[in-house]
Every structure is written in C-alpha cells, then in structure tokens.
Write an enzyme that holds these catalytic residues in place. Structure first.
Site, mmCIF file in Angstrom:
data_model
loop_
_atom_site.group_PDB
_atom_site.id
_atom_site.type_symbol
_atom_site.label_atom_id
_atom_site.label_comp_id
_atom_site.label_asym_id
_atom_site.label_seq_id
_atom_site.Cartn_x
_atom_site.Cartn_y
_atom_site.Cartn_z
ATOM 1 N N ASP A 70 50.236 93.705 -8.646
ATOM 2 C CA ASP A 70 49.448 92.649 -9.308
ATOM 3 C C ASP A 70 48.027 93.121 -9.600
ATOM 4 O O ASP A 70 47.443 92.761 -10.626
ATOM 5 C CB ASP A 70 49.410 91.401 -8.420
ATOM 6 C CG ASP A 70 50.745 90.684 -8.398
ATOM 7 O OD1 ASP A 70 51.426 90.667 -9.436
ATOM 8 O OD2 ASP A 70 51.114 90.151 -7.327
ATOM 9 N N GLY A 71 47.479 93.928 -8.684
ATOM 10 C CA GLY A 71 46.126 94.464 -8.887
ATOM 11 C C GLY A 71 46.063 95.312 -10.152
ATOM 12 O O GLY A 71 45.061 95.296 -10.873
ATOM 13 N N ASN B 88 43.074 85.421 -12.283
ATOM 14 C CA ASN B 88 43.424 84.809 -10.996
ATOM 15 C C ASN B 88 42.411 83.760 -10.548
ATOM 16 O O ASN B 88 42.743 82.595 -10.421
ATOM 17 C CB ASN B 88 43.486 85.874 -9.893
ATOM 18 C CG ASN B 88 44.884 86.421 -9.677
ATOM 19 O OD1 ASN B 88 45.839 85.958 -10.296
ATOM 20 N ND2 ASN B 88 44.997 87.401 -8.804
ATOM 21 N N GLU B 89 41.186 84.214 -10.287
ATOM 22 C CA GLU B 89 40.190 83.304 -9.707
ATOM 23 C C GLU B 89 38.825 83.940 -9.661
ATOM 24 O O GLU B 89 38.673 85.151 -9.899
ATOM 25 C CB GLU B 89 40.572 82.892 -8.271
ATOM 26 C CG GLU B 89 40.282 83.903 -7.165
ATOM 27 C CD GLU B 89 41.221 85.072 -7.098
ATOM 28 O OE1 GLU B 89 40.790 86.171 -7.506
ATOM 29 O OE2 GLU B 89 42.360 84.917 -6.674
ATOM 30 N N ARG C 41 28.542 72.340 1.774
ATOM 31 C CA ARG C 41 27.966 73.274 2.747
ATOM 32 C C ARG C 41 29.113 74.015 3.398
ATOM 33 O O ARG C 41 30.048 73.376 3.907
ATOM 34 C CB ARG C 41 27.186 72.528 3.840
ATOM 35 C CG ARG C 41 25.855 72.011 3.405
ATOM 36 C CD ARG C 41 25.190 71.215 4.503
ATOM 37 N NE ARG C 41 23.945 70.652 4.035
ATOM 38 C CZ ARG C 41 23.847 69.561 3.293
ATOM 39 N NH1 ARG C 41 24.924 68.915 2.915
ATOM 40 N NH2 ARG C 41 22.659 69.131 2.907
ATOM 41 N N ASP D 127 31.270 78.171 3.740
ATOM 42 C CA ASP D 127 31.315 79.605 3.421
ATOM 43 C C ASP D 127 31.335 79.862 1.923
ATOM 44 O O ASP D 127 30.772 80.836 1.443
ATOM 45 C CB ASP D 127 32.567 80.248 4.042
ATOM 46 C CG ASP D 127 32.377 80.521 5.520
ATOM 47 O OD1 ASP D 127 31.287 80.171 6.042
ATOM 48 O OD2 ASP D 127 33.286 81.066 6.153
ATOM 49 N N ALA E 32 35.984 76.977 4.457
ATOM 50 C CA ALA E 32 35.292 76.552 5.687
ATOM 51 C C ALA E 32 34.089 75.648 5.412
ATOM 52 O O ALA E 32 32.939 76.009 5.710
ATOM 53 C CB ALA E 32 34.863 77.790 6.487
HETATM 54 P P1 NAD Z 1 44.710 93.588 -2.935
HETATM 55 O O1 NAD Z 1 45.309 94.924 -3.110
HETATM 56 O O2 NAD Z 1 44.005 93.272 -1.650
HETATM 57 O O3 NAD Z 1 45.862 92.496 -3.264
HETATM 58 C C1 NAD Z 1 45.945 91.368 -2.619
HETATM 59 C C2 NAD Z 1 47.360 90.777 -2.731
HETATM 60 O O4 NAD Z 1 47.282 89.711 -3.660
HETATM 61 C C3 NAD Z 1 48.488 91.693 -3.198
HETATM 62 O O5 NAD Z 1 49.569 91.543 -2.315
HETATM 63 C C4 NAD Z 1 48.849 91.134 -4.578
HETATM 64 O O6 NAD Z 1 50.230 91.277 -4.893
HETATM 65 C C5 NAD Z 1 48.492 89.693 -4.398
HETATM 66 N N1 NAD Z 1 48.254 88.974 -5.647
HETATM 67 C C6 NAD Z 1 47.370 89.259 -6.628
HETATM 68 N N2 NAD Z 1 47.476 88.355 -7.608
HETATM 69 C C7 NAD Z 1 48.460 87.504 -7.231
HETATM 70 C C8 NAD Z 1 48.999 86.332 -7.808
HETATM 71 N N3 NAD Z 1 48.551 85.860 -8.969
HETATM 72 N N4 NAD Z 1 49.967 85.675 -7.118
HETATM 73 C C9 NAD Z 1 50.409 86.118 -5.931
HETATM 74 N N5 NAD Z 1 49.934 87.209 -5.328
HETATM 75 C C10 NAD Z 1 48.951 87.881 -5.966
HETATM 76 O O7 NAD Z 1 43.672 93.305 -4.069
HETATM 77 P P2 NAD Z 1 43.831 93.517 -5.608
HETATM 78 O O8 NAD Z 1 45.112 94.230 -5.889
HETATM 79 O O9 NAD Z 1 42.559 94.085 -6.093
HETATM 80 O O10 NAD Z 1 43.973 92.013 -6.107
HETATM 81 C C11 NAD Z 1 42.874 91.146 -6.170
HETATM 82 C C12 NAD Z 1 43.374 89.801 -5.777
HETATM 83 O O11 NAD Z 1 43.562 89.779 -4.380
HETATM 84 C C13 NAD Z 1 42.385 88.702 -6.047
HETATM 85 O O12 NAD Z 1 42.487 88.198 -7.348
HETATM 86 C C14 NAD Z 1 42.746 87.682 -4.985
HETATM 87 O O13 NAD Z 1 43.581 86.668 -5.485
HETATM 88 C C15 NAD Z 1 43.541 88.453 -3.971
HETATM 89 N N6 NAD Z 1 42.897 88.278 -2.664
HETATM 90 C C16 NAD Z 1 43.546 87.534 -1.766
HETATM 91 C C17 NAD Z 1 42.955 87.267 -0.542
HETATM 92 C C18 NAD Z 1 43.701 86.412 0.438
HETATM 93 O O14 NAD Z 1 44.849 86.030 0.150
HETATM 94 N N7 NAD Z 1 43.088 86.076 1.555
HETATM 95 C C19 NAD Z 1 41.714 87.790 -0.232
HETATM 96 C C20 NAD Z 1 41.082 88.563 -1.182
HETATM 97 C C21 NAD Z 1 41.672 88.788 -2.416
#
Ligand code: NAD
Length: 266
Positions: A44-45, A120-121, A146, A148, A183
């Site tokens: 996905d990345g 994504n976001e 208020r 994180d 949070a």
């Molecule tokens: P990364 O390699 O840490 O990937 C994070 C995970 O997110 C991977 O398993 C990937 O398959 C999954 N992912 C990404 N987009 C997805 C989607 N639309 N639906 C379901 N799973 C999805 O980081 P990256 O590859 O650079 O990806 C960045 C994404 O990682 C950000 O857009 C964010 O959504 C996600 N992320 C998730 C968390 C968390 O779940 N706590 C924290 C930080 C970032």
C-alpha cells in the site's frame, strides 16, 4: 497504451517490474512519463508513492496495484496472476472505480498558503505540547480539542491509521471525510465530542490553534513535518478523485474481510 511502473525497490518488486515492462513493450505498449496506467508493485505504501508521483496528472491516470508482500488494500493483484493482468491491460478490458480524496489547506501567519491532497489521511499533532485547537464545521464553532492530535481520513484510508484510532470503516462510494481523535482530554473542565465524525462533501472542518503552536503534519506516507506559524488547517472532500482499474469483481467488504479477518472461506 502508455504505462508507468512504481516499485518498492526490493529485489522481488524490481524483478517483477522488469518482467512486466518487457511483456507490455512486446505487445506495443510504451513506458511514459505521461501514462494512462500507473502500476504499483510492492504494498500500500508503494501505491501511496505512485499516487503522489503522478498527482499532477491524477485526472488522466488509472492506478493498478500488485502486492509483493501481504494483500494490500490498494495492491490486490498477486505476482502469480501477472499473465491475467497483462491480458486485461493489453486488451484495455477494464472499468475504473473512483475514490474520493482529502483536500488540505494550510494558512500561515504571513498570509501564505499551502494545499495538499491525500489518498489515505492527514494527521495533525502539536510539536511538543498538548494540542489545543478550535474546530469549526462549515464556519460554525464546534468544540475546543485538547489532546494528542486529530486524524482526517478518506473512505479508502479509513482502513489504515483511522481504523487503529477506532474510526469507522467507510465504503469509498461515500464521498466523505472522517475526523478521529487521538487521546483527547475529557473531564469536567474539558470536553470534546469523543466520537469519530463523518463530514459529507461540501462540509469542511477548520482547525485553528488557540495559542500559537507548531504543528506536526503527516499525510499519507510522508513523514511528520513541522509547520510553523500555522493559523488554520482546513480539510474537505476534494473535487478531484482518483481512479483505480477494476478488472474483476473484488468487493470492498470482501477486501476488508480478507485483510482483517480471514482468507476466503473455502
Ligand atoms: P507503513 O509501511 O508503516 O505501513 C503501514 C501499514 O498500513 C501497512 O501494513 C499498509 O498495508 C497499511 N495501509 C496503508 N494504507 C492502507 C489502507 N488504505 N487500508 C489498509 N491498510 C493500509 O507505512 P507506509 O507504507 O508509508 O504507509 C503509510 C500509511 O501508514 C499511512 O497513510 C497510515 O495510514 C498508515 N499508518 C498507520 C498507523 C497505525 O495504524 N497506527 C500509524 C502510522 C501510519
């Protein structure tokens, strides 16, 4: 057909890229900087990277994802299915599905502005203190947050960071953005809504720091960057959309099940 390939830069993804390029070129298709089809090979990345690489051409491209790791949300073709995929690409036998995008506008104290799009976001946090921000929805004050930070996600991004924050999974046919809290501080003095919220198209949320703070902003795979002297961040559903090629039926809820619950039921 003009095509481009973005790969994860590991051995397997590189080898697949070479194989796919040669197969497509043999059939008369051309690798191009102005592609009609953008194929991401990795996870996905990698798809997020492909999207941002060709963002300036988003209206003209259709994305396809091959996963060289586990099943991805955007990367749903397996390397073993390459022949079938080439067959579809060669015959241009596919429809495209459109997914909504998040538009992000940042206003700075000196009057400058920045505009970003996310698949994504985005996440908004303060740099070194509790984030205290006023949220207005469609211009009306809603709450003082208020905590994180906040995550604002698209429907197709709802299964990513948003899901980890307890947000709802949203079908990408719904043109909406979701606000989820990180949070939040909730007690007798401070109060936030506490629930994830979905905003439809044409509604925006403006996030304004109560005291000058430096924001840490992430969007998609882009790491946290400190933005100084921000006066407001406004998020809404973008007027632009992204297209994904659909060669076969793989319904969204089936993808959710196979990604989070279990493999296909036998
Ligand atoms: P990364 O390699 O840490 O990937 C994070 C995970 O997110 C991977 O398993 C990937 O398959 C999954 N992912 C990404 N987009 C997805 C989607 N639309 N639906 C379901 N799973 C999805 O980081 P990256 O590859 O650079 O990806 C960045 C994404 O990682 C950000 O857009 C964010 O959504 C996600 N992320 C998730 C968390 C968390 O779940 N706590 C924290 C930080 C970032």
């Amino acid at each position: 057909m003009r095509f481009a390939i973005v790969e994860r830069n590991d051995e397997r993804s590189r080898a697949l890229k070479n194989e796919l390029t040669s197969e497509l070129e043999q059939r008369g298709h051309v690798e191009s900087l102005n592609p009609e089809i953008v194929i991401s090979i990795g996870g996905d990345g990698t798809m997020l990277q492909a999207f941002h690489t060709y963002l300036d051409q988003v209206e003209h491209i259709t994305l396809v994802g091959i996963h060289t790791g586990h099943l991805g949300f955007y990367a749903d073709w397996r390397p073993e299915e390459m022949k079938e995929l080439i067959h579809h690409l060669d015959g241009k036998q596919f429809e495209a599905v459109e997914y909504p995008l998040l538009e992000l506008k940042i206003d700075y104290a000196d009057g400058s502005k920045n505009q970003l799009l996310a698949l994504n976001e985005c996440t908004i946090k303060s740099f070194n203190q509790t984030m205290v921000c006023d949220l207005s929805i469609r211009g009306d004050y809603f709450e003082t947050f208020r905590g994180d930070g906040l995550c604002i996600s698209t429907p197709s991004g709802s299964t990513a960071y948003n899901k980890a924050l307890g947000g709802a999974i949203v079908h990408p046919a719904l043109e909406a953005i979701q606000i989820t809290e990180m949070a939040s501080i909730n007690n007798r003095v401070y109060r936030t809504i506490g629930s994830p919220m979905l905003l439809p198209k044409h509604h925006d949320v403006e996030i304004r720091p109560v005291n000058p703070i430096d924001f840490q902003l992430t969007y998609d795979h882009f790491a946290s960057i400190v933005h100084q002297n921000v006066t407001a961040i406004t998020c809404r559903v973008s007027n632009q959309k992204v297209k994904f090629a659909r060669f076969r039926s793989f319904p969204f809820w089936k993808r959710v099940r196979e990604s989070f619950l279990a493999e296909e039921r036998t």
